[in-house]
Write a protein that holds these residues in place. Structure first.
Motif, PDB file in Angstrom:
ATOM      1  N   ARG A  67       4.781  -5.816   1.613  1.00 46.54           N
ATOM      2  CA  ARG A  67       3.497  -6.371   2.047  1.00 46.54           C
ATOM      3  C   ARG A  67       3.266  -6.133   3.541  1.00 46.54           C
ATOM      4  N   GLU A 117       1.208  -2.953   2.679  1.00 49.68           N
ATOM      5  CA  GLU A 117      -0.066  -3.428   2.134  1.00 49.68           C
ATOM      6  C   GLU A 117      -0.964  -4.010   3.217  1.00 49.68           C
ATOM      7  N   ARG A 118      -0.359  -4.618   4.244  1.00 49.88           N
ATOM      8  CA  ARG A 118      -1.148  -5.260   5.298  1.00 49.88           C
ATOM      9  C   ARG A 118      -0.639  -4.807   6.664  1.00 49.88           C
ATOM     10  N   GLY A 151      -1.453   0.450   1.606  1.00 48.27           N
ATOM     11  CA  GLY A 151      -1.752   0.181   0.204  1.00 48.27           C
ATOM     12  C   GLY A 151      -0.524  -0.320  -0.526  1.00 48.27           C
ATOM     13  N   THR A 152      -0.656  -0.472  -1.816  1.00 53.51           N
ATOM     14  CA  THR A 152       0.489  -0.853  -2.633  1.00 53.51           C
ATOM     15  C   THR A 152       1.325   0.386  -2.947  1.00 53.51           C
TER      16      THR A 152
END
Length: 390
Positions: free
Chosen positions: A301, A329-330, A339-340
């Motif tokens: 993440r 992700e962040r 992204g994932t």
């Protein structure tokens, strides 16, 4: 890699069609389980009460506070019984489960007591729906499961458990720790496998961890453990483990591996501490002069989840067959994709002619595998090693 949860069931390498009678049996089991599952707390209370009456010594296999496991065992049994029409999935899963349960000193009479208690709990809460046909279906399904596990346990010559002494404990962040242990005897594991551990701070609460190293001459094992919400064992390992603690380690399990002779390149996908078994495989590959090309997507993440990315880049700089792609992700991280993991991997297509290894949380595995299948990847290419039932 560590977990306080149950991961998805293993995928089948070569699915086989079940006989119609078995399929009908599973349909009965599934239908009645859906009817009974709203009463899981009451069924669990009945199940444990009868189980400890039938086999009092089995109580020693459970944590002092059985409430910690409330409902888990019944859900686990039901889920496995519903797999009896998928032998390609079930057989390797039960083989590992039977081998692993030797650490509890489970005997044949214990399997009988568990089956009897389970059927009684279901009968009490299904009422008129508990027909002779339903009872026969559950009894036959459970018998298949119990017999397979007992046969696997009986055929395994390795020790059911080993003691291991903690020699190093380092906090890598506020919720992440590296722990090194030295077993009393060499653990016969392969790079990429995982083991169950019991720690003195949480007796009888076994959890699964993946060594982050290939077998070493000194036999030591290195684990990367992140404290998770509600994780009794993981939080204790991160916060309270000390050098000198003695752990118990169950037999090695798992099928993640790299076939160096296949001629196929390898795609590895790791989320957070799910990188541990893949680190062990890379550690093993680094011993060889020639390897398949390996692309590793390592994601999380935030940047904090990429806790070994610098080590991976150093490994890649020394081994031209390895390429590392960080993913977050962040936040913005230099050199990382956004992204994932599922998104980052499938941006590049279906990865034909690759062996694909996925390792991470149950949610990450499900999301990644599902998206890859939609992108056109064949299920036969993908391997992930679920942790067995706790």
């Amino acid at each position: 890699m560590s977990t306080d949860d149950v991961s998805p069931v293993p995928r089948s390498a070569a699915p086989r069609e079940a006989p119609p009678a078995v399929t009908a049996m599973v349909r009965l089991i599934s239908d009645t389980w859906r009817q009974a599952s709203p009463y899981l707390p009451e069924m669990s209370q009945r199940f444990y009460g009868l189980l400890f009456t039938l086999a009092p010594d089995i109580r020693e296999m459970f944590p002092v506070n059985v409430e910690i496991r409330r409902g888990k065992l019944l859900r686990a049994i039901a889920r496995v019984v519903q797999m009896v029409d998928r032998p390609g999935d079930l057989v390797p899963f039960l083989t590992q489960l039977g081998r692993d349960y030797r650490k509890y000193n489970v005997q044949s009479r214990h399997y009988e007591a568990i089956g009897t208690a389970m059927l009684a709990a279901l009968r009490d809460h299904l009422g008129p729906a508990w027909t002779p046909e339903v009872e026969r279906a559950w009894a036959e399904g459970y018998t298949i499961v119990a017999r397979s596990m007992q046969e696997a346990a009986a055929s395994d010559p390795s020790p059911p458990r080993l003691s291991a002494t903690v020699t190093d404990h380092r906090r890598l962040s506020w919720d992440l720790a590296m722990v090194r242990v030295e077993p009393e005897a060499r653990l016969p594991y392969r790079a990429g496998q995982y083991v169950s551990v019991e720690i003195p701070q949480r007796p009888r609460l076994w959890r699964y961890l993946s060594p982050a190293n290939a077998p070493r001459p000194d036999g030591s094992l290195e684990f990367h453990v992140r404290a998770v919400d509600g994780g009794w064992v993981s939080r204790a390992i991160v916060s309270h483990t000390q050098p000198g603690d003695v752990w118990q380690i169950g037999p090695p399990l798992g099928r993640l591996s790299v076939d160096r002779e296949s001629g196929r390149d390898v795609l590895m996908i790791a989320g957070g501490t799910g990188v541990a078994p893949l680190l062990a495989l890379l550690d093993d590959l680094a011993r060889w002069g020639k390897n398949p090309n390996v692309t590793l997507f390592f994601g999380g993440r935030t940047v904090d989840d990429l806790y070994v990315v610098d080590d991976l880049h150093r490994l890649a700089s020394a081994n031209p067959w390895l390429r590392v792609i960080p993913v977050v992700e962040r936040g913005e991280v230099a050199g990382a994709e956004r992204g994932t993991l599922a998104e980052a991997v499938t941006r590049r297509g279906a990865w034909p002619d690759h062996d694909i290894l996925v390792s991470g949380s149950p949610q990450m595995i499900r999301a990644t595998v599902s998206r890859m299948l939609v992108a056109g990847t064949s299920l036969d290419q993908i391997a992930y090693d679920p942790f067995t039932l706790d």
